[in-house]
Design an enzyme around this catalytic site. Structure first.
Site, PDB file in Angstrom:
ATOM      1  CE  LYS A 161      46.700  48.386  37.953  1.00  0.00           C
ATOM      2  NZ  LYS A 161      47.703  47.892  37.003  1.00  0.00           N
ATOM      3  CD  GLN A 206      44.744  51.030  34.186  1.00  0.00           C
ATOM      4  OE1 GLN A 206      45.343  52.034  33.845  1.00  0.00           O
ATOM      5  NE2 GLN A 206      45.375  49.934  34.596  1.00  0.00           N
ATOM      6  CB  CYS A 210      44.637  40.562  34.187  1.00  0.00           C
ATOM      7  SG  CYS A 210      46.204  39.954  34.808  1.00  0.00           S
TER       8      CYS A 210
END
Length: 465
Positions: free
Chosen positions: A237, A214, A379
């Site tokens: 991502k 992230q 998750c």
């Protein structure tokens, strides 16, 4: 006018935030239950980000050049090998790799961290916090046979300062080979200050691995500048959803550790009585590598690196602030936060609507407003329990293709839901909330035909209209 903040002509109207970089699907429309169509509001970047248009164009460009790599004498094999190795260099450069670091092409962050777990020296202890995504928790506490490390899960404390102190105390209590930590939570976007974590760990002789899934696509990261030892991240991502990820970091463990996969390409010589393995990166890239995925990821890295300094941060911070302000203004919506003293999070916001099932709210947002969010426990089950959301929550996340319209639509839709309720009726089907007698047509895409046939058999002729 910039792509980050384009002032509207009406006095008193908030800034309009346009896409920072064009993404594939940015203007895709989806059907609503009322029979209309709207542009899809993709607020699920934290799960998987759309491809940049430049990435899709790059893939189209190189596909005619694709061939086997590393051991082919043919012209296209040599071209593909050069493109693959050049991509490795671009990926390493994007995360500030040091001259002697190595970049291994993997499938994703989970793959990268499992690989790293296999090369921690025998007997080494690994320290991990309970704030982590399962990708940075399970590889350490459920190691594969033959892995010689042990792991300790450190509970996070009430504040960042207290958590850092607990980390320092644990590292001083016994030796650790590695501290592995998220660069940005996939639940709230928060993180511990990496510079302090690295300083504390290195002072006690421990290396630091960063789960950059992230962080890397949203803020950027540098191994050299931070002093971190390893970083793992995913192409899907990072606006390159073509099946590649990367593990980048110090070479010695990767050169000496057990090869991640046993197979061709990872070896120098094989006899019936012994095997001589290659050093990294080949040591851990057995089999035919994902050449196209690596090229796609490298292109995404180069596109993000080419942005003006601070542009990515400013774009996402403006969107996140707008989202948090809007959600906080709705009575009955609670925005999650791990620590009251954490620094600016990345563009990931998780919230709950007490007394309302998060799956139902997500289904309503999709069916009646064309908004894609994520619901569940993301998750990160231990963290959701810490946040008091064992039943799940709702997550909205932004990226380079997100607009202020998508954020505003979410806030408006939630307000309408809490004030007037859903217009459609919903039921749980196979564990998920769904519209009863949903008449939205399926997209005319090959591979969905069987779904249409199943729905027609179950619902009658409505889908044929």
């Amino acid at each position: 006018m910039t792509a980050i903040a384009e002032r509207t002509s009406c006095a008193g109207v908030d800034d309009v935030i346009s896409p920072l970089i064009p993404v594939v699907g940015g203007t895709t429309t989806v059907p609503l239950v009322d029979g209309t169509q709207v542009i899809y509001a993709n607020l699920d970047y934290a799960a998987s980000a759309p491809a940049l248009e430049a990435v899709a164009a790059r893939v189209t460009e190189v596909l005619p050049l694709y061939a086997s790599v590393h051991r082919g004498a043919g012209y296209l094999s040599q071209v593909s090998t050069a493109l693959y190795e050049s991509s490795r260099q671009s990926i390493a450069r994007f995360v500030g790799a040091r001259e002697d670091d190595v970049a291994i092409i993997t499938r994703n962050t989970t793959d990268s961290l499992n690989l790293l777990a296999g090369v921690v020296p025998a007997g080494g202890r690994v320290l991990v916090l309970d704030v982590e995504h399962h990708a940075n928790l399970l590889p350490w506490v459920h190691s594969r046979p033959g892995q010689g490390h042990s792991a300790t899960i450190l509970p996070i404390a009430r504040t960042v300062a207290e958590t850092l102190q607990a980390l320092a105390d644990e590292l001083a209590r016994q030796p650790y080979a590695l501290v592995t930590v998220t660069g940005a939570s996939n639940v709230t976007g928060e993180s511990l200050p990496l510079d302090r974590v690295i300083e504390i760990a290195h002072a006690e002789g421990a290396r630091v691995a960063v789960d950059g899934a992230q962080l890397v696509p949203h803020r950027g990261f540098s191994l050299a500048e931070s002093g971190a030892d390893y970083v793992a991240f995913s192409g899907h991502k990072t606006y390159a959803p073509f099946g590649a990820g990367a593990l980048v970091g110090r070479r010695d463990w990767l050169d000496a550790g057990t090869p991640y996969l046993a197979g061709g390409g990872a070896v120098r010589d094989v006899r019936t009585d012994r095997t001589v393995w290659q050093p990294a990166p080949a040591r851990h890239e057995a089999g035919s590598p994902n050449v196209i995925g690596a090229i796609a990821l490298a292109e995404a890295c180069e596109q993000l690196a080419a942005l003006p300094a601070g542009a990515l941060h400013a774009h996402e911070q403006a969107l996140r602030d707008r989202l948090v302000t809007g959600l906080s203004g709705i009575q009955g919506v609670e925005v999650a936060r791990i620590w009251p003293d954490s620094d600016e999070p990345v563009g990931v916001v998780t919230f709950t609507v007490p007394d309302h099932d998060p799956g139902l709210v997500a289904a309503y947002l999709a069916a009646e407003h064309g908004i894609g969010v994520r619901d569940g426990r993301f998750c990160a089950h231990p963290l959701l329990a810490h946040l008091g959301a064992t039943g799940g929550a709702i997550r909205a996340s932004v990226g380079v293709g997100t607009t202020s319209e998508a954020v505003d639509r979410l806030v408006t839709a939630l307000s309408a839901y809490l004030s007037a309720g859903a217009r459609s009726t919903y039921e749980i089907v196979d564990g998920c909330w769904a519209v009863v007698d949903d008449t939205r047509p399926l997209l005319a895409v090959h591979g969905l035909d069987h779904l249409a046939a199943t729905a027609a058999a179950a619902c009658g002729p409505a889908l044929d209209d």
